[in-house]
Write an enzyme that holds these catalytic residues in place. Structure first.
Site, short mmCIF file in Angstrom:
data_model
loop_
_atom_site.label_atom_id
_atom_site.label_comp_id
_atom_site.label_asym_id
_atom_site.label_seq_id
_atom_site.Cartn_x
_atom_site.Cartn_y
_atom_site.Cartn_z
N GLN A 47 39.11 40.17 43.72
CA GLN A 47 39.91 40.86 42.71
C GLN A 47 41.34 40.32 42.72
OE1 GLN A 47 39.51 45.10 42.66
NE2 GLN A 47 40.85 45.29 40.90
N PHE A 48 41.58 39.31 41.89
CA PHE A 48 42.89 38.68 41.84
C PHE A 48 43.96 39.65 41.37
CE2 PHE A 48 41.61 38.08 37.47
CZ PHE A 48 42.79 38.13 36.75
N THR A 49 43.57 40.71 40.67
CA THR A 49 44.56 41.66 40.15
C THR A 49 45.29 42.42 41.25
OG1 THR A 49 42.89 43.38 39.83
CG2 THR A 49 43.34 41.93 37.95
#
Length: 145
Positions: A78-80
């Site tokens: 999850q790059f967010t």
């Protein structure tokens, strides 16, 4: 590297209607990889996840690790988790690692967990995923390394 851990009684991840990973008791790990992260950092964070004593013992105290309870891990990239919301209304993601680096380090983190004998299921890197979970507690932990 950043990880959001949610203690679950069960969790699954689905891509286009296909379940690509599911677990019973354990951790759902949402993992963000930063530009400066390395395999050494991935190993260090994995060790921390394995050793955390956040599962209940017979007296209801959080004294047991995921190894102690025979739990599993559902790992979802999850790059967010690297969102920068300091300016404007749209988050920026310049601190997140580029996809090739992030994918390799998510895999390295998963392998480091498996090296401890844990059962690890993974989402599909870069895919739009639907994550379902039953958060046990709720019990959620934020880890940075």
């Amino acid at each position: 590297m950043r990880a959001l851990l949610q203690r679950v009684s069960r969790a699954s991840v689905d891509v286009r209607g296909e379940i690509v990973g599911q677990i019973g008791v354990g951790w759902l790990v949402l993992l963000g990889v930063g530009r400066r992260d390395t395999q050494g950092i991935a190993s260090q964070l994995a060790e921390k996840v394995v050793q955390l004593r956040c599962f209940d013992d017979a007296d209801g105290k959080t004294n047991l690790s995921i190894l102690d309870v025979g739990g599993a891990i559902l790992l979802v990239s999850q790059f967010t988790l690297y969102a920068d919301t300091s300016r404007g209304r749209r988050p920026g993601f310049t601190d997140a690692a580029p996809p090739d680096q992030a994918s390799a380090l998510v895999d390295a983190f998963g392998e480091a967990l498996r090296a401890h004998g844990l059962h690890v299921e993974q989402g599909r890197f870069g895919a739009h995923m639907q994550v379902s979970l039953i958060n046990d507690g709720p019990f959620t932990i934020w880890l940075d390394v």
